[in-house]
Structures are given as structure tokens and as C-alpha cells.
Design a protein around this motif. Structure first.
Motif, mmCIF file in Angstrom:
data_model
loop_
_atom_site.group_PDB
_atom_site.id
_atom_site.type_symbol
_atom_site.label_atom_id
_atom_site.label_comp_id
_atom_site.label_asym_id
_atom_site.label_seq_id
_atom_site.Cartn_x
_atom_site.Cartn_y
_atom_site.Cartn_z
ATOM 1 N N VAL A 60 57.228 40.880 44.281
ATOM 2 C CA VAL A 60 57.185 40.092 43.040
ATOM 3 C C VAL A 60 58.246 39.003 43.069
ATOM 4 N N GLY A 61 59.445 39.343 43.564
ATOM 5 C CA GLY A 61 60.510 38.345 43.662
ATOM 6 C C GLY A 61 60.145 37.201 44.594
ATOM 7 N N ASN A 62 59.493 37.507 45.696
ATOM 8 C CA ASN A 62 59.069 36.449 46.620
ATOM 9 C C ASN A 62 58.062 35.509 45.967
ATOM 10 N N LYS A 63 57.195 36.053 45.133
ATOM 11 C CA LYS A 63 56.229 35.192 44.450
ATOM 12 C C LYS A 63 56.909 34.311 43.415
ATOM 13 N N PHE A 64 57.941 34.821 42.759
ATOM 14 C CA PHE A 64 58.711 33.985 41.843
ATOM 15 C C PHE A 64 59.360 32.818 42.592
ATOM 16 N N ILE A 65 59.839 33.089 43.798
ATOM 17 C CA ILE A 65 60.448 32.026 44.599
ATOM 18 C C ILE A 65 59.416 30.962 44.956
ATOM 19 N N HIS A 66 58.186 31.377 45.245
ATOM 20 C CA HIS A 66 57.131 30.415 45.564
ATOM 21 C C HIS A 66 56.800 29.534 44.367
ATOM 22 N N VAL A 67 56.977 30.069 43.163
ATOM 23 C CA VAL A 67 56.739 29.256 41.973
ATOM 24 C C VAL A 67 57.913 28.306 41.743
ATOM 25 N N LEU A 68 59.131 28.768 42.004
ATOM 26 C CA LEU A 68 60.306 27.912 41.835
ATOM 27 C C LEU A 68 60.292 26.750 42.822
ATOM 28 N N SER A 74 50.297 30.890 51.881
ATOM 29 C CA SER A 74 49.276 31.912 51.622
ATOM 30 C C SER A 74 49.869 33.217 51.110
ATOM 31 N N ALA A 75 51.206 33.294 51.010
ATOM 32 C CA ALA A 75 51.829 34.550 50.596
ATOM 33 C C ALA A 75 51.447 34.910 49.163
ATOM 34 N N LEU A 76 51.414 33.911 48.282
ATOM 35 C CA LEU A 76 51.079 34.183 46.890
ATOM 36 C C LEU A 76 49.613 34.564 46.729
ATOM 37 N N LEU A 77 48.779 34.117 47.641
ATOM 38 C CA LEU A 77 47.349 34.385 47.551
ATOM 39 C C LEU A 77 46.944 35.626 48.328
ATOM 40 N N VAL A 144 47.903 33.485 40.457
ATOM 41 C CA VAL A 144 48.572 32.180 40.500
ATOM 42 C C VAL A 144 48.869 31.675 39.094
ATOM 43 N N LEU A 145 47.872 31.711 38.216
ATOM 44 C CA LEU A 145 48.060 31.210 36.856
ATOM 45 C C LEU A 145 49.106 32.024 36.098
ATOM 46 N N GLY A 146 49.128 33.336 36.329
ATOM 47 C CA GLY A 146 50.096 34.180 35.637
ATOM 48 C C GLY A 146 51.514 33.962 36.123
ATOM 49 N N TYR A 147 51.709 33.862 37.425
ATOM 50 C CA TYR A 147 53.056 33.653 37.951
ATOM 51 C C TYR A 147 53.599 32.276 37.573
ATOM 52 N N CYS A 148 52.724 31.289 37.434
ATOM 53 C CA CYS A 148 53.176 29.935 37.112
ATOM 54 C C CYS A 148 53.561 29.778 35.645
ATOM 55 N N ILE A 149 53.458 30.836 34.842
ATOM 56 C CA ILE A 149 53.978 30.814 33.474
ATOM 57 C C ILE A 149 55.501 30.983 33.473
ATOM 58 N N MET A 150 56.082 31.357 34.591
ATOM 59 C CA MET A 150 57.514 31.639 34.644
ATOM 60 C C MET A 150 58.384 30.496 34.123
ATOM 61 N N PRO A 151 58.152 29.216 34.507
ATOM 62 C CA PRO A 151 58.986 28.147 33.940
ATOM 63 C C PRO A 151 58.911 28.065 32.423
ATOM 64 N N LEU A 152 57.732 28.296 31.852
ATOM 65 C CA LEU A 152 57.590 28.253 30.404
ATOM 66 C C LEU A 152 58.268 29.449 29.735
ATOM 67 N N THR A 153 58.239 30.584 30.379
ATOM 68 C CA THR A 153 58.950 31.753 29.840
ATOM 69 C C THR A 153 60.452 31.509 29.837
ATOM 70 N N ALA A 154 60.953 30.912 30.928
ATOM 71 C CA ALA A 154 62.370 30.554 30.973
ATOM 72 C C ALA A 154 62.707 29.508 29.910
ATOM 73 N N ALA A 155 61.792 28.566 29.677
ATOM 74 C CA ALA A 155 62.018 27.553 28.643
ATOM 75 C C ALA A 155 62.089 28.190 27.259
ATOM 76 N N MET A 156 61.259 29.207 27.025
ATOM 77 C CA MET A 156 61.296 29.888 25.736
ATOM 78 C C MET A 156 62.632 30.588 25.526
ATOM 79 N N ALA A 157 63.174 31.179 26.568
ATOM 80 C CA ALA A 157 64.475 31.832 26.460
ATOM 81 C C ALA A 157 65.569 30.808 26.149
ATOM 82 N N VAL A 158 65.506 29.639 26.781
ATOM 83 C CA VAL A 158 66.484 28.585 26.511
ATOM 84 C C VAL A 158 66.345 28.081 25.078
ATOM 85 N N CYS A 159 65.111 27.930 24.613
ATOM 86 C CA CYS A 159 64.891 27.459 23.242
ATOM 87 C C CYS A 159 65.435 28.442 22.213
#
Length: 228
Positions: A60-68, A74-77, A144-159
């Protein structure tokens, strides 16, 4: 009867054939073990529970890195999972709890709202992608769509942290900038993986629903206000 005897005559001497003890019987009858060893390497039946959990957390951590750092990989897929998207969806829904818009009903429906929007939106985009001739499987697209929500989740925490400050104008400007960057990040990261799986003349038809999907989530984050 004569015809039968003539037909069986060529095979009459087979009963007298025997293997002499002086003639060595040679041959390699060993069974190759490479395939079984390979299966043992990937077998998790005897793996401790701790090792299984740590291995899944590393995946899971590796997939977060691929989104960052979005790049064509092909690792995420290949090793798709829905644990990360589920964690991000629950976290985002919990952060959106307690807004002023739902202060009269204790914020109950908002958790279900976020959950339905995220998963139903992901399913609609996935079905649209498959109908347009996409090569990704159903669960790969959801991953892919679920993991790419991570930036928005981080934005919500900052807000949520920015809302604790006193100045509303400065807080809104900071929130607008953070949400805008996160929205672009999520859209770009998802299209890096999804666009290449589509026919060249249909990529825009896939990117547009993705744009709307993350825009709706971004709007929910930007319009969130504390119920204090």
C-alpha cells in the motif's frame, strides 16, 4: 480360422520377448523441482500473520509513492488492491464530518454521502472506460481512482487545520490554493495510468469524467466550514 491365424502371426513372437539382465536400463526419471520451488517462494500458507500484514502495508505504501510521483509504472496496476482506496475514503469522510451544513442532523448522512460519491463515481468512470475500449480491468481502474484521492484527502486535513485560524479571508485563500493544487495532482496522477489504456482518439472522453469526479470532491472540501 486360417485368416485369423495369418493376421495374428506377425505378433506371435512378442510373448517371447524379454529384457536380459545383462543389459543395463539407463535413463533419467528425476522430476524437475524448479516449478515447485517457484510456487513455494510465492506461497503464503506458512507465512506468519505479522509478515503478511507488513507485506500488505509495504505494498500500500508503494502505491502511495506512485501517486505522489506519478509515472508510467505497472506496479499500481499489476498488484491492485482496494485497501488503500477504502482507507482514504473513510479518512476523507471522517474529516468532512462535523461541518456547519450538517449541524442540525449531527452530520450522520455526510459520511454516507462521501462514501457513495467516491465509490459510485469510481464505478461510473470505470464502466465508461470499459465501454470506450479501455484495457484496464474493473478493479484495476477502481484501484487507480481510489489511490489518486490521496492528495485531496491530504488537502482536507490541511483545510481543517487552516480553519482553526482566526482570519477568514487568509484561511479561504490558503484553502483555495491547497485544494486547487490537490485537484490538479489527483487528476494528473489518475490520467497518467488511465489515459494510456484507452484508444488514442477516445482519451478525452475518459479524462473528462475523471475531471468531474475529482472536481466534485474538491468542491466538497473547499466549501466545508466548521460547525463551531
Amino acid at each position: 480360422m486360417a485368416a485369423v491365424d495369418e493376421a495374428s502371426r506377425p505378433f506371435a513372437g512378442l510373448s517371447d520377448v524379454s529384457i536380459s539382465e545383462d543389459i543395463p536400463v539407463e535413463g533419467d526419471i528425476s522430476v524437475p523441482l524448479s516449478s515447485s520451488r517457484r510456487d513455494d517462494e510465492y506461497s503464503t500458507l506458512d507465512e506468519p500473520v505479522k509478515e503478511t500484514i507488513l507485506r500488505d502495508l509495504r505494498a500500500v505504501g508503494n502505491k502511495f509513492i506512485h501517486v505522489l510521483y506519478p509515472k508510467r509504472s505497472s506496479a499500481l496496476l499489476r498488484d491492485w488492491d482496494l485497501w488503500g482506496p477504502l482507507l482514504l475514503c473513510v479518512t476523507l469522510a471522517l474529516l468532512l464530518q462535523g461541518g456547519a451544513a450538517d449541524s442540525h442532523n449531527q452530520g450522520g448522512p455526510q459520511f454516507a454521502e462521501v462514501f457513495v460519491i467516491v465509490w459510485f463515481g469510481s464505478i461510473v468512470i470505470t464502466v465508461n472506460s470499459k465501454l470506450l475500449g479501455g484495457t484496464l480491468s474493473f478493479f484495476q481502474s477502481l484501484c487507480v481512482l481510489g489511490y489518486c484521492i490521496m492528495p485531496l484527502t491530504a488537502a482536507m486535513a490541511v483545510c481543517r487545520l487552516v480553519l482553526l485560524s482566526g482570519s477568514e479571508k487568509v484561511a479561504f485563500a490558503v484553502r483555495l490554493a491547497v485544494v486547487t493544487v490537490s485537484f490538479g495532482w489527483s487528476t494528473f496522477a489518475s490520467t497518467v495510468f488511465l489515459a494510456d489504456s484507452q484508444p488514442p482518439n477516445r482519451k478525452a472522453l475518459v479524462v473528462y469524467p475523471v475531471f468531474l469526479f475529482y472536481f466534485v470532491i474538491s468542491w466538497m472540501i473547499l466549501t466545508f466550514s466548521s460547525s463551531q
